[in-house]
Design a protein around this motif. Structure first.
Motif, PDB file in Angstrom:
ATOM      1  N   ARG A 125      -9.375  -2.575 -10.187  1.00 23.08           N
ATOM      2  CA  ARG A 125      -8.542  -2.370 -10.436  1.00 23.08           C
ATOM      3  C   ARG A 125      -7.235  -2.318 -10.749  1.00 23.08           C
ATOM      4  O   ARG A 125      -6.598  -1.743  -9.974  1.00 23.08           O
ATOM      5  N   GLY A 128      -5.586   1.165  -8.864  1.00 21.06           N
ATOM      6  CA  GLY A 128      -4.584   0.835  -8.538  1.00 21.06           C
ATOM      7  C   GLY A 128      -2.910   1.222  -8.953  1.00 21.06           C
ATOM      8  O   GLY A 128      -1.965   2.009  -7.925  1.00 21.06           O
ATOM      9  N   ARG A 132      -0.506   4.105  -8.685  1.00 17.52           N
ATOM     10  CA  ARG A 132       0.843   3.947  -8.327  1.00 17.52           C
ATOM     11  C   ARG A 132       1.905   4.845  -9.181  1.00 17.52           C
ATOM     12  O   ARG A 132       3.049   5.143  -8.768  1.00 17.52           O
ATOM     13  N   HIS A 189      -4.698   5.109   2.178  1.00 19.45           N
ATOM     14  CA  HIS A 189      -4.611   4.094   2.495  1.00 19.45           C
ATOM     15  C   HIS A 189      -6.883   3.891   2.294  1.00 19.45           C
ATOM     16  O   HIS A 189      -6.732   3.055   2.049  1.00 19.45           O
ATOM     17  N   TRP A 192      -6.837   2.446  -1.411  1.00 24.74           N
ATOM     18  CA  TRP A 192      -6.357   0.983  -1.383  1.00 24.74           C
ATOM     19  C   TRP A 192      -7.782   0.287  -1.222  1.00 24.74           C
ATOM     20  O   TRP A 192      -8.140  -0.271  -1.500  1.00 24.74           O
ATOM     21  N   VAL A 195     -10.232  -0.011  -3.369  1.00 26.81           N
ATOM     22  CA  VAL A 195      -9.904  -0.736  -4.663  1.00 26.81           C
ATOM     23  C   VAL A 195     -10.169  -2.264  -4.821  1.00 26.81           C
ATOM     24  O   VAL A 195      -9.317  -2.889  -4.013  1.00 26.81           O
ATOM     25  N   ALA A 198      -7.303  -5.641  -4.105  1.00 20.51           N
ATOM     26  CA  ALA A 198      -6.530  -5.018  -2.924  1.00 20.51           C
ATOM     27  C   ALA A 198      -7.258  -6.429  -2.057  1.00 20.51           C
ATOM     28  O   ALA A 198      -6.258  -6.983  -0.996  1.00 20.51           O
ATOM     29  N   ARG A 206      -1.346  -5.716   2.048  1.00 25.15           N
ATOM     30  CA  ARG A 206      -0.626  -4.235   1.459  1.00 25.15           C
ATOM     31  C   ARG A 206      -0.201  -3.344   2.967  1.00 25.15           C
ATOM     32  O   ARG A 206      -1.700  -3.019   3.279  1.00 25.15           O
ATOM     33  N   SER A 208       0.235   1.224   2.163  1.00 23.03           N
ATOM     34  CA  SER A 208      -0.601   2.309   1.672  1.00 23.03           C
ATOM     35  C   SER A 208       0.046   2.380   0.839  1.00 23.03           C
ATOM     36  O   SER A 208      -0.308   3.548  -0.387  1.00 23.03           O
ATOM     37  N   GLY A 210       0.998   0.247  -1.534  1.00 26.73           N
ATOM     38  CA  GLY A 210       0.080  -1.111  -2.241  1.00 26.73           C
ATOM     39  C   GLY A 210       1.052  -1.946  -3.005  1.00 26.73           C
ATOM     40  O   GLY A 210       0.461  -3.234  -3.711  1.00 26.73           O
TER      41      GLY A 210
END
Ligand SMILES: [Zn+2]
Length: 215
Positions: A125, A128, A132, A189, A192, A195, A198, A206, A208, A210
């Motif tokens: 996780r 993610g 970001r 995408h 994600w 991940v 998600a 969510r 693209s 997140g």
């Protein structure tokens, strides 16, 4: 199948599995929601490794050399920022250090970690959070602005002294191209989708980047 909110009109919709090169458009406003990449992880990874090498070269070799009246001097980006700090231009030095060193370095580091971690699904996780971080760093890494600044300085100084562009400058030029190529090939995408949290820990849809839909 993934559920996704359109970034333009917020319509929630299910994304079908995409063939390589296929596109999904929002059924209400036509915004492209996802593009099926034939190679969503290896190509951006190769480009990011190339960018890391160019980054190291750009910061360890001289940007340019100057000779005037028998004296020669050359400087790297870091030395330039340090000199500005010593001479009292602290705000400029901080901006240069952040936009030319910390932000692009952070972007490369985050992208490299993300792309290596998603190779074996399900990705942990924290990937993610790293993705970001990379998105947050990208607008601040101003390689192209730096290259323009160097070229302006070169033209101005060329009247006073002999200027030789160093290896570092070509590396900065390569970084400008590589950053654009990474942005064009990376598919947030697809990352994600790998991940783990998600899907499992948090079932709400969510987009693209997140972010949770509907906020
Ligand atoms: Zn839409």
């Amino acid at each position: 199948m993934d559920t996704m909110a359109c970034p333009d009109c917020d319509l929630l919709q299910q994304l079908p599995a995409l063939p390589p090169g296929g596109k999904v458009r929002c059924c209400r406003c036509g915004h492209v929601l996802a593009v099926g990449s034939s190679d969503p992880f290896d190509r951006p990874l190769a480009l990011t490794i190339a960018a890391a090498i160019a980054f190291i070269v750009a910061h360890t070799t001289p940007l340019m050399g100057l000779s005037a009246v028998g004296r020669h001097a050359s400087t790297t980006i870091g030395q330039g920022a340090y000199e500005m700090w010593v001479q009292g231009e602290r705000i400029t030095a901080t901006i240069v250090a952040f936009c030319a060193v910390l932000a692009p370095g952070g972007y490369i580091l985050f992208m490299l970690t993300v792309l290596l971690a998603v190779r074996r699904p399900p990705a942990p996780r924290w990937v993610g959070e790293m993705l970001r971080g990379a998105h947050a760093m990208r607008p601040w890494s101003m390689n192209e602005v730096m290259l323009l600044g160097i070229l302006v300085a070169l033209i101005k100084i060329a009247e006073l002294a002999t200027v030789e562009p160093g290896v570092g400058m070509y590396a900065v030029g390569a970084l400008v191209i590589l950053f654009a190529a990474i942005a064009a090939t990376v598919d947030p995408h697809a990352i994600w989708a790998r991940v783990a949290w998600a899907r499992e820990a948090d079932p709400s849809p969510r987009d693209s980047h997140g972010r949770q839909a509907g906020r």
